[in-house]
Design a protein around this motif. Sequence first.
Motif, mmCIF file in Angstrom:
data_model
loop_
_atom_site.group_PDB
_atom_site.id
_atom_site.type_symbol
_atom_site.label_atom_id
_atom_site.label_comp_id
_atom_site.label_asym_id
_atom_site.label_seq_id
_atom_site.Cartn_x
_atom_site.Cartn_y
_atom_site.Cartn_z
ATOM 1 N N LEU A 95 0.813 -1.207 0.000
ATOM 2 C CA LEU A 95 0.000 0.000 0.000
ATOM 3 C C LEU A 95 0.843 1.252 0.000
ATOM 4 O O LEU A 95 0.339 2.343 -0.144
ATOM 5 N N GLU A 96 2.149 1.106 0.206
ATOM 6 C CA GLU A 96 2.962 2.311 0.379
ATOM 7 C C GLU A 96 3.886 2.597 -0.768
ATOM 8 O O GLU A 96 4.735 3.468 -0.664
ATOM 9 N N GLU A 97 3.752 1.894 -1.879
ATOM 10 C CA GLU A 97 4.783 2.085 -2.890
ATOM 11 C C GLU A 97 4.731 3.442 -3.553
ATOM 12 O O GLU A 97 5.740 3.986 -3.938
ATOM 13 N N ASN A 98 3.527 4.022 -3.646
ATOM 14 C CA ASN A 98 3.443 5.335 -4.285
ATOM 15 C C ASN A 98 3.383 6.472 -3.300
ATOM 16 O O ASN A 98 3.037 7.588 -3.651
ATOM 17 N N LEU A 99 3.761 6.178 -2.056
ATOM 18 C CA LEU A 99 3.693 7.210 -1.038
ATOM 19 C C LEU A 99 4.778 8.237 -1.297
ATOM 20 O O LEU A 99 5.899 7.901 -1.653
ATOM 21 N N ASN A 100 4.460 9.506 -1.099
ATOM 22 C CA ASN A 100 5.435 10.591 -1.249
ATOM 23 C C ASN A 100 6.021 10.694 -2.642
ATOM 24 O O ASN A 100 7.114 11.205 -2.817
ATOM 25 N N LYS A 101 5.301 10.178 -3.629
ATOM 26 C CA LYS A 101 5.802 10.314 -4.986
ATOM 27 C C LYS A 101 4.922 11.305 -5.723
ATOM 28 O O LYS A 101 3.714 11.342 -5.531
ATOM 29 N N THR A 102 5.543 12.083 -6.575
ATOM 30 C CA THR A 102 4.786 13.040 -7.364
ATOM 31 C C THR A 102 4.689 12.528 -8.782
ATOM 32 O O THR A 102 5.691 12.191 -9.391
ATOM 33 N N THR A 103 3.470 12.420 -9.294
ATOM 34 C CA THR A 103 3.310 11.935 -10.664
ATOM 35 C C THR A 103 2.418 12.906 -11.428
ATOM 36 O O THR A 103 1.632 13.643 -10.852
ATOM 37 N N LEU A 104 2.581 12.856 -12.742
ATOM 38 C CA LEU A 104 1.710 13.658 -13.588
ATOM 39 C C LEU A 104 0.465 12.847 -13.898
ATOM 40 O O LEU A 104 0.556 11.689 -14.276
ATOM 41 N N VAL A 105 -0.680 13.450 -13.707
ATOM 42 C CA VAL A 105 -1.914 12.741 -14.033
ATOM 43 C C VAL A 105 -2.736 13.609 -14.968
ATOM 44 O O VAL A 105 -2.583 14.824 -14.980
ATOM 45 N N GLY B 58 -4.207 7.501 -7.518
ATOM 46 C CA GLY B 58 -4.617 6.589 -6.457
ATOM 47 C C GLY B 58 -4.396 5.152 -6.874
ATOM 48 O O GLY B 58 -3.659 4.855 -7.795
ATOM 49 N N PHE B 59 -5.061 4.248 -6.178
ATOM 50 C CA PHE B 59 -4.921 2.827 -6.484
ATOM 51 C C PHE B 59 -5.820 2.492 -7.661
ATOM 52 O O PHE B 59 -7.022 2.719 -7.614
ATOM 53 N N PHE C 222 -9.287 4.149 -6.740
ATOM 54 C CA PHE C 222 -9.671 4.416 -5.362
ATOM 55 C C PHE C 222 -8.629 5.296 -4.720
ATOM 56 O O PHE C 222 -7.438 5.092 -4.876
ATOM 57 N N LYS C 223 -9.127 6.277 -3.969
ATOM 58 C CA LYS C 223 -8.194 7.215 -3.359
ATOM 59 C C LYS C 223 -7.719 6.743 -2.008
ATOM 60 O O LYS C 223 -6.728 7.171 -1.481
ATOM 61 N N ASP C 224 -8.500 5.857 -1.389
ATOM 62 C CA ASP C 224 -8.288 5.496 0.000
ATOM 63 C C ASP C 224 -7.821 4.052 0.067
ATOM 64 O O ASP C 224 -8.341 3.199 -0.630
ATOM 65 N N SER C 225 -6.835 3.759 0.920
ATOM 66 C CA SER C 225 -6.333 2.393 0.952
ATOM 67 C C SER C 225 -7.374 1.427 1.480
ATOM 68 O O SER C 225 -7.434 0.275 1.062
#
Lengths: 215, 238
Positions: free
Chosen positions: B65-75, B89-90, B99-102
């Motif tokens: 659940l934490e792999e994209n934590l604190n990462k900035t991506t272009l969407v 999100g996921f 989904f935005k929420d884990s």
Amino acid sequence: MAHLADAKALLDNRGHYTGQTFHGVNPLLLVEKIIRERIFESLYWKEQAFGLNAATLLDRAVELTYIGGQYSNQRPTPFLCLTFKLLQLQPSREIILVYLNDPDFKYLRALAAFYIRLTWSAVDIYRTLEPLMGDYRKLKVRGMGGWRMTYVDEFVDELLTKERVCDIALPHIKTRAMLEDADELEPRESLLGSEVESEGESDVEEDKGANSGDE
Amino acid sequence: PKPNQNFRRTWNREEWSAKAQERESHDRAASKLHHEAKLAGKKFHRPPTPPDASSTSARASRLNLEENLNKTTLVPAGAGVGKRGRGAGFYCEACDLTFKDSLQWVDHLNSKQHLHAVGERDEVVVATLEMVVERLAWLKRRREEEGVGGEEVDLARRLAERARAEEEERVQKREKRKVARRERKERERKLGKEAGFGSGDGDRAGGGGEGDEEDPDAVAMARMMGFAGGFGTTKKRS
């Protein structure tokens, strides 16, 4: 024949539960509503206790490192979640005995003992759990107030005498005295055996016997 | 600078038009079924689970659940709205939902909708006694192989190791302190030569040895009058 992956389906309140009942009720109702809700909302239940059957539950049970009900801000422990899972799966007698009699994993044993206390009949409970009084291994307990230590035999004693263990109200069973009077159970044979009888004779024996409830 | 070349065609037209055709035909078929049901006045039901669906089994590994934590991506724009389609999100490939929420995410992974989309029935196989016994034996074997648990804890050995580690740390600290003090003394000496007056300000502990050479009263007087740094700067050297 299969388990439904979602436990909530077994909680139909319209009274349509058709599975096996324990103490006259749907086994999932042995746990209070609040605790049940907290278990359903916990991440452990959703992530790791999903899709288990009696065999894959062993994977999780051997990873347990503490027992307990709720801890810190009302979070259910993995131990509690797995107990609830067992209540949902309702494994057969033989399987539970396999869990109980395994000598290597003490938390698995504690889990099985807890399940037995919640679901089996009084006579069976006393007969099955009393031999565990000889197990002196330590158990970690995590509670609202923090960590504590207990022993397997102390835990079993709590199960047999107390009313509320690990945040679950234990179903009422007849006390041992009542069962003995009704002749359903033989009088208790302590594991200390002859040491108890000769207790008046030598002091050495008294110091050796650890937890003898019959003085 | 190279002129912008992004307008050149780098994709295969036929391939992508074929994909579009396929998607459109699927959509048309689905909407047709909906339409028919509506006309007949009946409710549209999801197609039943195919008989070759596999039964659900427990997760073999933890969810990440934490792999994209604190990462900035272009969407793409509109990524924050609604569940359908790829967004921030996921993201679930099989159901095309974000989904935005884990917690919502894990709920979705357990849901009937998703399991059917992945081709699993939402039932779990009941374990037999043999399976249980076998599993327990396997777990024991695995535990022995890993060597965890059952190892004798040699307290004496552990204490000895800890004492050794602490001694090493102490030695290292001493070395560092010596080096730092030597450096500071060098700096002091240089400043002292330039100024001929007070020692550099701010170095109280290190400059203790150096400051004794100058007259402490003169230093104090100089500092009061604002000559603390000598002819150099009075900026604090940390």
